[in-house]
Motif scaffolding. Structure first.
Motif, PDB file in Angstrom:
ATOM      1  N   ALA A 202       0.830  -1.211   0.000  1.00 15.68           N
ATOM      2  CA  ALA A 202       0.000   0.000   0.000  1.00 15.68           C
ATOM      3  C   ALA A 202       0.865   1.260   0.000  1.00 15.68           C
ATOM      4  O   ALA A 202       0.553   2.246  -0.687  1.00 15.68           O
ATOM      5  N   ILE A 203       1.986   1.227   0.789  1.00 15.61           N
ATOM      6  CA  ILE A 203       2.886   2.387   0.815  1.00 15.61           C
ATOM      7  C   ILE A 203       3.519   2.615  -0.552  1.00 15.61           C
ATOM      8  O   ILE A 203       3.651   3.753  -1.031  1.00 15.61           O
ATOM      9  N   GLN A 204       3.892   1.507  -1.228  1.00 12.79           N
ATOM     10  CA  GLN A 204       4.484   1.630  -2.544  1.00 12.79           C
ATOM     11  C   GLN A 204       3.496   2.225  -3.548  1.00 12.79           C
ATOM     12  O   GLN A 204       3.830   3.126  -4.330  1.00 12.79           O
ATOM     13  N   SER A 205       2.235   1.723  -3.484  1.00  9.18           N
ATOM     14  CA  SER A 205       1.217   2.264  -4.394  1.00  9.18           C
ATOM     15  C   SER A 205       0.926   3.730  -4.077  1.00  9.18           C
ATOM     16  O   SER A 205       0.720   4.550  -4.984  1.00  9.18           O
ATOM     17  N   ARG A 206       0.925   4.085  -2.775  1.00  7.99           N
ATOM     18  CA  ARG A 206       0.702   5.484  -2.406  1.00  7.99           C
ATOM     19  C   ARG A 206       1.820   6.377  -2.932  1.00  7.99           C
ATOM     20  O   ARG A 206       1.579   7.485  -3.454  1.00  7.99           O
ATOM     21  N   ASP A 207       3.092   5.904  -2.805  1.00  8.90           N
ATOM     22  CA  ASP A 207       4.218   6.691  -3.316  1.00  8.90           C
ATOM     23  C   ASP A 207       4.120   6.892  -4.826  1.00  8.90           C
ATOM     24  O   ASP A 207       4.384   7.995  -5.333  1.00  8.90           O
ATOM     25  N   ASP A 208       3.716   5.823  -5.542  1.00  8.90           N
ATOM     26  CA  ASP A 208       3.554   5.959  -7.000  1.00  8.90           C
ATOM     27  C   ASP A 208       2.474   6.971  -7.340  1.00  8.90           C
ATOM     28  O   ASP A 208       2.639   7.812  -8.251  1.00  8.90           O
ATOM     29  N   GLU A 209       1.356   6.912  -6.570  1.00  7.31           N
ATOM     30  CA  GLU A 209       0.260   7.848  -6.832  1.00  7.31           C
ATOM     31  C   GLU A 209       0.682   9.278  -6.520  1.00  7.31           C
ATOM     32  O   GLU A 209       0.324  10.221  -7.248  1.00  7.31           O
ATOM     33  N   ILE A 210       1.480   9.458  -5.430  1.00  3.75           N
ATOM     34  CA  ILE A 210       1.963  10.808  -5.090  1.00  3.75           C
ATOM     35  C   ILE A 210       2.878  11.346  -6.181  1.00  3.75           C
ATOM     36  O   ILE A 210       2.823  12.537  -6.533  1.00  3.75           O
ATOM     37  N   MET A 211       3.727  10.472  -6.746  1.00  2.00           N
ATOM     38  CA  MET A 211       4.616  10.912  -7.824  1.00  2.00           C
ATOM     39  C   MET A 211       3.807  11.370  -9.035  1.00  2.00           C
ATOM     40  O   MET A 211       4.107  12.405  -9.665  1.00  2.00           O
ATOM     41  N   LYS A 212       2.739  10.587  -9.347  1.00  2.00           N
ATOM     42  CA  LYS A 212       1.889  10.989 -10.479  1.00  2.00           C
ATOM     43  C   LYS A 212       1.210  12.321 -10.221  1.00  2.00           C
ATOM     44  O   LYS A 212       1.143  13.198 -11.101  1.00  2.00           O
ATOM     45  N   LYS A 213       0.699  12.497  -8.973  1.00  2.00           N
ATOM     46  CA  LYS A 213       0.017  13.753  -8.652  1.00  2.00           C
ATOM     47  C   LYS A 213       0.984  14.936  -8.661  1.00  2.00           C
ATOM     48  O   LYS A 213       0.622  16.043  -9.075  1.00  2.00           O
ATOM     49  N   ASN A 214       2.235  14.713  -8.216  1.00  2.00           N
ATOM     50  CA  ASN A 214       3.235  15.792  -8.259  1.00  2.00           C
ATOM     51  C   ASN A 214       3.524  16.220  -9.690  1.00  2.00           C
ATOM     52  O   ASN A 214       3.663  17.418  -9.980  1.00  2.00           O
ATOM     53  N   ALA A 215       3.602  15.229 -10.591  1.00  2.00           N
ATOM     54  CA  ALA A 215       3.818  15.565 -12.012  1.00  2.00           C
ATOM     55  C   ALA A 215       2.632  16.357 -12.560  1.00  2.00           C
ATOM     56  O   ALA A 215       2.803  17.343 -13.305  1.00  2.00           O
ATOM     57  N   ALA A 216       1.393  15.928 -12.179  1.00  2.00           N
ATOM     58  CA  ALA A 216       0.209  16.653 -12.655  1.00  2.00           C
ATOM     59  C   ALA A 216       0.169  18.065 -12.099  1.00  2.00           C
ATOM     60  O   ALA A 216      -0.187  19.025 -12.813  1.00  2.00           O
ATOM     61  N   ILE A 217       0.587  18.241 -10.804  1.00  2.00           N
ATOM     62  CA  ILE A 217       0.616  19.586 -10.206  1.00  2.00           C
ATOM     63  C   ILE A 217       1.625  20.478 -10.920  1.00  2.00           C
ATOM     64  O   ILE A 217       1.381  21.675 -11.158  1.00  2.00           O
ATOM     65  N   LYS A 218       2.753  19.899 -11.286  1.00  2.00           N
ATOM     66  CA  LYS A 218       3.776  20.675 -11.998  1.00  2.00           C
ATOM     67  C   LYS A 218       3.251  21.150 -13.356  1.00  2.00           C
ATOM     68  O   LYS A 218       3.443  22.320 -13.749  1.00  2.00           O
ATOM     69  N   ASP A 219       2.536  20.255 -14.048  1.00  2.00           N
ATOM     70  CA  ASP A 219       1.950  20.643 -15.342  1.00  2.00           C
ATOM     71  C   ASP A 219       0.900  21.729 -15.165  1.00  2.00           C
ATOM     72  O   ASP A 219       0.828  22.693 -15.961  1.00  2.00           O
ATOM     73  N   LEU A 220       0.089  21.588 -14.077  1.00  2.00           N
ATOM     74  CA  LEU A 220      -0.954  22.594 -13.847  1.00  2.00           C
ATOM     75  C   LEU A 220      -0.355  23.950 -13.505  1.00  2.00           C
ATOM     76  O   LEU A 220      -0.886  25.000 -13.911  1.00  2.00           O
ATOM     77  N   LYS A 221       0.762  23.978 -12.755  1.00  2.00           N
ATOM     78  CA  LYS A 221       1.399  25.257 -12.439  1.00  2.00           C
ATOM     79  C   LYS A 221       1.900  25.969 -13.690  1.00  2.00           C
ATOM     80  O   LYS A 221       1.718  27.188 -13.853  1.00  2.00           O
ATOM     81  N   SER A 222       2.518  25.214 -14.580  1.00  2.00           N
ATOM     82  CA  SER A 222       2.989  25.831 -15.843  1.00  2.00           C
ATOM     83  C   SER A 222       1.817  26.328 -16.679  1.00  2.00           C
ATOM     84  O   SER A 222       1.865  27.413 -17.293  1.00  2.00           O
ATOM     85  N   HIS A 223       0.713  25.585 -16.658  1.00  2.00           N
ATOM     86  CA  HIS A 223      -0.475  25.996 -17.406  1.00  2.00           C
ATOM     87  C   HIS A 223      -1.081  27.263 -16.804  1.00  2.00           C
ATOM     88  O   HIS A 223      -1.558  28.156 -17.533  1.00  2.00           O
ATOM     89  N   LEU A 224      -1.029  27.366 -15.421  1.00  2.00           N
ATOM     90  CA  LEU A 224      -1.561  28.561 -14.768  1.00  2.00           C
ATOM     91  C   LEU A 224      -0.748  29.808 -15.108  1.00  2.00           C
ATOM     92  O   LEU A 224      -1.297  30.909 -15.237  1.00  2.00           O
ATOM     93  N   LEU A 225       0.567  29.665 -15.271  1.00  2.74           N
ATOM     94  CA  LEU A 225       1.398  30.810 -15.654  1.00  2.74           C
ATOM     95  C   LEU A 225       0.989  31.352 -17.014  1.00  2.74           C
ATOM     96  O   LEU A 225       0.860  32.583 -17.223  1.00  2.74           O
ATOM     97  N   HIS A 226       0.743  30.451 -17.955  1.00  3.52           N
ATOM     98  CA  HIS A 226       0.289  30.877 -19.282  1.00  3.52           C
ATOM     99  C   HIS A 226      -1.081  31.545 -19.198  1.00  3.52           C
ATOM    100  O   HIS A 226      -1.349  32.558 -19.874  1.00  3.52           O
TER     101      HIS A 226
END
Length: 433
Positions: free
Chosen positions: A234-258
């Motif tokens: 469960a911890i491994q799956s949670r870490d994978d999900e957090i990594m995916k969400k961090n990547a999505a947050i990074k994309d959303l931040k760049s989109h917000l700047l535009h």
């Protein structure tokens, strides 16, 4: 000095009760209580005091052994500080200790002399004497004298409890090995006391309880291992999900700047258009406000009429509500009275039930005791009947044997009489001739 001599001689423990060999019998199994307050109570002994004479004798022998060893281990210290302890020991003990010190010194001198001559070989604290029978006998006499001296000291200490207690208070002067031996012996005494308090049935229950605990512990360990595996996944799956969400947050931040850059120009155009629309809407809203003001006056007149009507209906409803509340209150009071009577009746029935239950438990205990006594009486009657039958059989055999013996004896007497008569007849015939 005296301790080394006693070690070489290997003094055996001689208790006053050593001549009587007692065996511990199986005590009667105590009744199992119906309710146990705690599972750990199974590990405690069922009784707090010894009940049989044999067990009490065993514990008394152990206590006396510990008492004597405590005194023997301090003999060296007492002989070194004999003058300082003279007021506590008394004249008789002082004379005995001086005699023992002299015997110990003689014994040490003899052992040193034999060892210097090469006649005494020591291995593991034991002394093997290689010499003439006279030398061996001389050494044995010294050994017996030292043993007798130690026995006299112990006997005098037993007769003087104050002196023995004062000497036992000098425990700080005892050797570490002797102290460890006494502690281990005391621990053995406690272990043996607990064993003597525990019946075979309680011991079997303890073993069964420990087996159940170990089985539960094994199952819990397996469950914990499985849960830890699931937790790691469960911890491994949670870490994978957090990594995916961090990547999505990074994309959303760049989109917000535009979006911020684009929105500034869009906001300016929107403000200009809004000002134009605001002016047009202001003119139209002024006309609408005048019309709405007229509608408000009309609606206020209608509201006043509706308020008057609603007050009358509210008054009627309040009266109806008060009446219903009074009826509900009466029903609640009646319900409380009925429930109070039922509760009183229930408590009386429950008290009778509890009393009868206690009487039933007491009768069950009495029945168990009577049943055990009945089985014992039945067994005793059976044994007495068997003994009676065996005695009757033996009596019948003895009667038959007596009858046979009497028959043989009577036959013997008859034959002897006949022989004597025949002899007399024969002698009469001869005399006539």
């Amino acid at each position: 000095m005296a301790t080394e001599v006693a070690t070489m001689l290997q003094l055996p423990y001689e208790s006053t009760d050593s001549s009587s060999k007692s065996s511990v019998g199986n005590s009667q199994t105590p009744k199992k209580s119906a309710i146990k307050t705690s599972p750990l109570k199974l590990l405690d002994p069922g009784r707090s005091k010894l009940t049989t004479v044999e067990t009490k004798r065993i514990i008394s022998v152990l206590d006396e052994t510990i008492f004597k060893i405590e005194l023997i281990s301090l003999i060296t210290h007492i002989t070194e500080f004999l003058d300082g302890l003279s007021t506590i020991l008394g004249s008789e003990l002082m004379d005995t200790f001086k005699e023992h010190e002299q015997l110990s010194n003689n014994m040490e001198a003899l052992l040193t002399q034999l060892q210097s001559k090469g006649l005494l070989k020591q291995e593991d604290g034991r002394g093997d004497l290689v010499g003439t029978e006279e030398q061996i006998h001389h050494l044995q006499l010294h050994q017996q004298a030292v043993k007798s001296s130690i026995r006299n000291i112990l006997r005098l200490f037993q007769a003087d409890p104050l002196a023995s207690q004062a000497v036992r208070d000098e425990a700080y002067a005892r050797d570490l090995s002797a102290e460890m031996f006494i502690k281990n012996l005391s621990a053995f005494r406690g272990f043996l006391f607990e064993k003597l308090l525990t019946s075979p049935l309680e011991e079997q229950e303890k073993i069964q309880f420990m087996e159940e605990i170990s089985l539960r512990d094994k199952k819990n360990t397996e469950t914990i291992a499985a849960l830890e595996t699931e937790l790691a996944a469960a911890i491994q799956s949670r870490d994978d999900e957090i990594m995916k969400k961090n990547a999505a947050i990074k994309d959303l931040k760049s989109h917000l700047l535009h979006l911020e850059k684009y929105s500034e120009s869009h906001i300016q155009r929107t403000k200009q258009e809004a000002e134009k629309l605001q002016k047009g809407e202001l003119r139209s809203s002024q006309g609408k406000c005048a019309k709405i003001q007229q509608d408000i006056h009309q609606l206020r007149a209608q509201l006043n009429v509706l308020i008057i009507d609603n007050r009358d209906s509210e008054l009627a409803l309040r009266k109806k509500k008060y009446k219903v509340e009074m009826e509900i209150e009466n029903w609640i009071q009646k319900y409380d009275a009925d429930m109070g009577e039922k509760q009183t009746e229930y408590e009386e029935v429950d008290a009778v039930y509890t009393e009868e239950k206690a009487q039933l438990a007491e009768l069950k205990k009495k029945y168990a005791v009577l049943e055990q006594e009945y089985s014992q009486i039945k067994e005793e009657r059976r044994l007495s009947q068997e003994k009676k039958e065996r005695a009757e059989r033996e009596l019948a055999i003895m009667v038959r044997a007596a009858i046979h013996i009497q028959a043989f004896w009577k036959g013997y007497l008859v034959r002897s009489l006949l022989k004597s008569k025949r002899k007399k007849k024969g002698k009469g015939k001869k005399s006539k001739k």
